[in-house]
Scaffold this motif. Sequence first.
Motif, short mmCIF file in Angstrom:
data_model
loop_
_atom_site.label_atom_id
_atom_site.label_comp_id
_atom_site.label_asym_id
_atom_site.label_seq_id
_atom_site.Cartn_x
_atom_site.Cartn_y
_atom_site.Cartn_z
N UNK A 118 0.84 -1.19 0.00
CA UNK A 118 0.00 0.00 0.00
C UNK A 118 0.87 1.24 0.00
N UNK A 119 0.61 2.14 -0.93
CA UNK A 119 1.40 3.37 -1.09
C UNK A 119 0.88 4.42 -0.11
N UNK A 120 1.39 4.38 1.12
CA UNK A 120 0.92 5.31 2.14
C UNK A 120 1.63 6.66 2.05
N UNK A 121 2.63 6.75 1.22
CA UNK A 121 3.22 8.01 0.79
C UNK A 121 3.92 7.73 -0.53
N UNK A 122 4.75 8.65 -0.99
CA UNK A 122 5.37 8.51 -2.31
C UNK A 122 6.66 7.69 -2.29
N UNK A 123 7.15 7.33 -1.11
CA UNK A 123 8.48 6.72 -1.01
C UNK A 123 8.68 5.48 -1.89
N UNK A 124 7.72 4.57 -2.00
CA UNK A 124 7.98 3.37 -2.81
C UNK A 124 8.35 3.65 -4.26
N UNK A 125 7.99 4.83 -4.80
CA UNK A 125 8.32 5.09 -6.21
C UNK A 125 9.24 6.30 -6.40
N UNK A 126 9.87 6.77 -5.31
CA UNK A 126 10.82 7.88 -5.44
C UNK A 126 12.22 7.43 -5.03
N UNK A 127 13.15 8.36 -5.14
CA UNK A 127 14.53 8.08 -4.75
C UNK A 127 14.80 8.35 -3.29
N UNK A 128 13.76 8.46 -2.48
CA UNK A 128 13.96 8.62 -1.05
C UNK A 128 13.01 9.58 -0.37
N UNK A 129 12.41 10.50 -1.12
CA UNK A 129 11.49 11.45 -0.48
C UNK A 129 10.13 10.79 -0.26
N UNK A 130 9.42 11.30 0.74
CA UNK A 130 8.10 10.76 1.07
C UNK A 130 6.98 11.55 0.40
N UNK A 131 7.29 12.78 0.01
CA UNK A 131 6.33 13.62 -0.71
C UNK A 131 7.09 14.31 -1.84
N UNK A 132 6.50 14.34 -3.02
CA UNK A 132 7.22 14.85 -4.18
C UNK A 132 7.16 16.36 -4.31
N UNK A 133 6.19 17.01 -3.64
CA UNK A 133 6.00 18.45 -3.80
C UNK A 133 5.90 18.79 -5.28
N UNK A 134 6.67 19.77 -5.73
CA UNK A 134 6.60 20.16 -7.15
C UNK A 134 7.67 19.46 -7.99
N UNK A 135 8.45 18.59 -7.37
CA UNK A 135 9.53 17.91 -8.09
C UNK A 135 8.96 16.76 -8.93
N UNK A 136 9.43 16.62 -10.15
CA UNK A 136 8.99 15.53 -11.02
C UNK A 136 10.14 14.61 -11.42
N UNK A 137 11.23 14.68 -10.67
CA UNK A 137 12.39 13.84 -11.01
C UNK A 137 12.11 12.35 -10.84
N UNK A 138 11.09 12.02 -10.03
CA UNK A 138 10.74 10.60 -9.87
C UNK A 138 10.25 10.00 -11.18
N UNK A 139 9.81 10.85 -12.11
CA UNK A 139 9.33 10.36 -13.40
C UNK A 139 10.47 9.89 -14.29
N UNK A 140 11.67 10.41 -14.05
CA UNK A 140 12.82 10.06 -14.89
C UNK A 140 13.87 9.25 -14.14
N UNK A 141 13.56 8.82 -12.91
CA UNK A 141 14.50 7.99 -12.17
C UNK A 141 15.36 8.76 -11.19
N UNK A 142 14.92 9.95 -10.80
CA UNK A 142 15.58 10.81 -9.81
C UNK A 142 17.01 11.19 -10.20
N UNK A 143 17.78 11.67 -9.22
CA UNK A 143 19.01 12.40 -9.50
C UNK A 143 18.70 13.88 -9.45
N UNK A 144 19.71 14.70 -9.21
CA UNK A 144 19.55 16.15 -9.12
C UNK A 144 18.44 16.51 -8.13
N UNK A 145 18.55 15.94 -6.95
CA UNK A 145 17.49 16.06 -5.94
C UNK A 145 17.48 17.45 -5.31
N UNK A 146 16.33 18.14 -5.34
CA UNK A 146 16.26 19.47 -4.71
C UNK A 146 16.40 19.42 -3.19
#
Length: 420
Positions: free
Chosen positions: A132-160
């Motif tokens: 169960x995706x109780x936050x964004x962490x399972x599909x991001x590079x470590x953050x729990x909320x993506x805010x306005x960042x869309x780097x999770x769509x391309x595999x992260x890197x250059x993390x704000x």
Amino acid sequence: MKILHICGGSLGSGATLGALSLHQALIKQGVESSLIFSKGDNESNAQHVSPFFNSKLARKLFDSGTKWIEPQLLKSETKRKVKDISLGLVGHPFFLKNREIEAADIIHLHWINSRFLRIKAIQHFNKPIVWTLRDAWPYTGGCHYTNDCENYKSGCGQCPLLHSNDPNDRTKQVIENKRKHLPDGIRYVALSNWTAEQARASSLLQNQSIDTLYNSIDQNYLTPSNQSKESACAQFNLPTDKVILLAGAARLDSQFKGYKDILPKFPNAQDSNIHIVTFGRISKALQAATTAPATHLGSITSSEALKTLYGAADIFIAPSTQEAFGKTLAEAGACGLPVICYDTGGPKDIVLQGKTGYRIKTNCTDEFINATLKLAADPKTRSEMSAAAIEHTHKSFCPRLAAQKHIELYRTLLERPNDE
């Protein structure tokens, strides 16, 4: 079927309460369900619920030996203090030896961070897995909320959050670690259509199976109250001649809950017809910044007390900018409160625009305040929204419905050929 729910954190945390609600609903439907969590004790004596650590000493020793590892790795990435990033590299070395894991037919993961379960361990369950995706962490590079960042769509890197310009920074490594070690065939469950859309857009989960199954809320909130509003107000020493605006979260100061931007903006006028009431932890600074008439009640852990508080209120305000579901919004609606929220995240599925409340464009604080004050001055609309909110939440978020939908999902996994 034997279902084991695994959720990091204490039994009072939002994610664990969500897992607990599902676990208890499954038991009522005749399913052999159990739940293990990582911190604290089972003070509620919930059935078939146990902490992973059998002793406080074991937990303390594990914490003291591991809590520095991920912060040190992040410190090597940036000299700034980093919050809200979990790497998933640390977990209990004997996690897989747990007897309940060995006995389960299906492992249902919820929130696994805070050094509870490391990514590499998941591939060794050798059982069907629901997550169960109780936050964004399972599909991001470590953050729990993506805010306005869309780097999770391309595999992260250059993390704000890391203030990084490196395309191969630590978040990229976390994504690759997940891609390498997470087994195929995990069934991911989103708590809202918004979360499902985010997950499907992610580099990591874009080709995975993702179902949208709403959280349920405690049956207590779905049971009509015989207590009058006046009696409920008296219990919390609240005024009965004002429109009560209720605001609540585990931490009202959280940047994702939005209260720091909203509460100070309510007008402080002597002839105001509103009174703000908060529950949950709130800083002295935010209390001082809230100049409108207000009562701060602190944390409320009893569902009976919280139900009474909902009964004392007239409107629930929830300016979250990132919310996987929004359990308090659903609870408030079930108790007949119109809800004012932002038009994002899980609340989009909970609040029917113009029928059970209003969804305001995200971060438009003035519009949020104006909509709230307008509704506060309109008892007829509040009454109509109250009836609609009760009907909608009772139909959509009851525990029995959530349990039945999960049972259907579990059965499809157990009936699936082993080589899939």
